[in-house]
Every structure is written in C-alpha cells, then in structure tokens.
Design a protein around this motif. Structure first.
Motif, PDB file in Angstrom:
ATOM      1  N   ARG A  41       6.275  25.752 -24.201  1.00  0.00           N
ATOM      2  CA  ARG A  41       5.753  25.924 -22.839  1.00  0.00           C
ATOM      3  C   ARG A  41       6.261  24.843 -21.877  1.00  0.00           C
ATOM      4  O   ARG A  41       6.711  25.170 -20.773  1.00  0.00           O
ATOM      5  CB  ARG A  41       4.239  25.960 -22.882  1.00  0.00           C
ATOM      6  N   PRO A  42       6.220  23.552 -22.241  1.00  0.00           N
ATOM      7  CA  PRO A  42       6.755  22.548 -21.309  1.00  0.00           C
ATOM      8  C   PRO A  42       8.241  22.735 -21.020  1.00  0.00           C
ATOM      9  O   PRO A  42       8.695  22.511 -19.892  1.00  0.00           O
ATOM     10  CB  PRO A  42       6.505  21.222 -22.030  1.00  0.00           C
ATOM     11  N   GLN A  44       9.859  25.586 -20.962  1.00  0.00           N
ATOM     12  CA  GLN A  44       9.989  26.722 -20.045  1.00  0.00           C
ATOM     13  C   GLN A  44       9.642  26.310 -18.617  1.00  0.00           C
ATOM     14  O   GLN A  44      10.296  26.737 -17.659  1.00  0.00           O
ATOM     15  CB  GLN A  44       9.090  27.871 -20.489  1.00  0.00           C
ATOM     16  N   LYS A  45       8.615  25.481 -18.446  1.00  0.00           N
ATOM     17  CA  LYS A  45       8.241  25.018 -17.116  1.00  0.00           C
ATOM     18  C   LYS A  45       9.351  24.167 -16.503  1.00  0.00           C
ATOM     19  O   LYS A  45       9.678  24.295 -15.326  1.00  0.00           O
ATOM     20  CB  LYS A  45       6.944  24.216 -17.182  1.00  0.00           C
ATOM     21  N   LYS A  46       9.942  23.306 -17.326  1.00  0.00           N
ATOM     22  CA  LYS A  46      11.027  22.451 -16.848  1.00  0.00           C
ATOM     23  C   LYS A  46      12.237  23.297 -16.439  1.00  0.00           C
ATOM     24  O   LYS A  46      12.861  23.038 -15.404  1.00  0.00           O
ATOM     25  CB  LYS A  46      11.412  21.460 -17.936  1.00  0.00           C
ATOM     26  N   LYS A  48      12.195  26.379 -15.399  1.00  0.00           N
ATOM     27  CA  LYS A  48      11.842  27.109 -14.181  1.00  0.00           C
ATOM     28  C   LYS A  48      11.979  26.205 -12.952  1.00  0.00           C
ATOM     29  O   LYS A  48      12.530  26.629 -11.922  1.00  0.00           O
ATOM     30  CB  LYS A  48      10.410  27.625 -14.292  1.00  0.00           C
ATOM     31  N   LEU A  49      11.522  24.968 -13.047  1.00  0.00           N
ATOM     32  CA  LEU A  49      11.645  24.032 -11.929  1.00  0.00           C
ATOM     33  C   LEU A  49      13.111  23.722 -11.628  1.00  0.00           C
ATOM     34  O   LEU A  49      13.504  23.628 -10.458  1.00  0.00           O
ATOM     35  CB  LEU A  49      10.890  22.734 -12.237  1.00  0.00           C
TER      36      LEU A  49
END
Length: 115
Positions: A41-42, A44-46, A48-49
């Motif tokens: 999850r982290p 994927q967030k990185k 996306k940003l």
C-alpha cells in the motif's frame, strides 16, 4: 490387532486431532495483510504521487533526475522533456526519470546544514 494399530496411527474411529482446515490458512492471511499494509500500500501511494507530480510538470520548473542531475525544463513533449543543465547546455530525457522538483531536495539540504 489391526484395530489398535489403526488407532495408534490416528486413523479410523477414534477422534484423532483433526482441526478446522481454515485454521491452517489464518496465518497466511495474516501475513498477507501485514505485507499489504506495510509494503504494498505505501508503495502504491508513492507511485501515485510520483505520477501526479510528473503530470503537473511545466516549463520553467527546476527538477532533479534519478541520476542526480539538476536542471530547468525548457521544452516538453509527450514522453520526454528537455532540461537546461547549464547555460546553453540542454539534454533530452524521459519524463519518468524525474525524481522530484528541486525545491524539495534543496529544503532537505538546508535542514541538514542547519543541524
């Protein structure tokens, strides 16, 4: 004789230790959940940003590449950008090789020097 041998081996008739088959999967499910929340999850967030940051680049932005090159964007194409890294020195590179905007790295450098 065979009855007692079968019982000793955990076979027919006598209540051998057979647990719930789903109970064997509980540790695997817990391990997957831990990996998901701590690693997947982290990441994927990185990603996306980073994709948003690359999409919001514009001419005149000062950036840093993954190779550590600082430059200013002078032209943009679909999948590439042209950076001016010194006066009259320009390089063309893929958009995906942009690490971040330079101001983020410059703030980190100032914080390290201040300590």
């Amino acid at each position: 004789m065979f009855d007692s041998l079968a019982l000793a081996m955990g076979g027919a008739g006598g209540g051998g230790a057979q647990g719930n088959p789903l109970g064997a999967f509980v540790p695997l499910i817990l391990m997957f959940a831990i990996f998901y929340f701590l690693l997947i999850r982290p990441q994927q967030k990185k990603a996306k940003l980073h994709k948003e940051m690359i999409g919001n680049l514009k001419i005149g932005d000062r950036i840093v590449t993954n190779g550590g090159i600082y430059g200013t964007i002078v032209r943009m194409k679909d999948s590439t950008i042209v950076l001016e890294i010194a006066e009259k020195v320009q390089i063309e590179m893929l958009r995906n090789t942009v690490a971040d905007k330079a101001d983020a790295f410059e703030k980190l450098d100032k914080e390290k020097q201040g300590k």
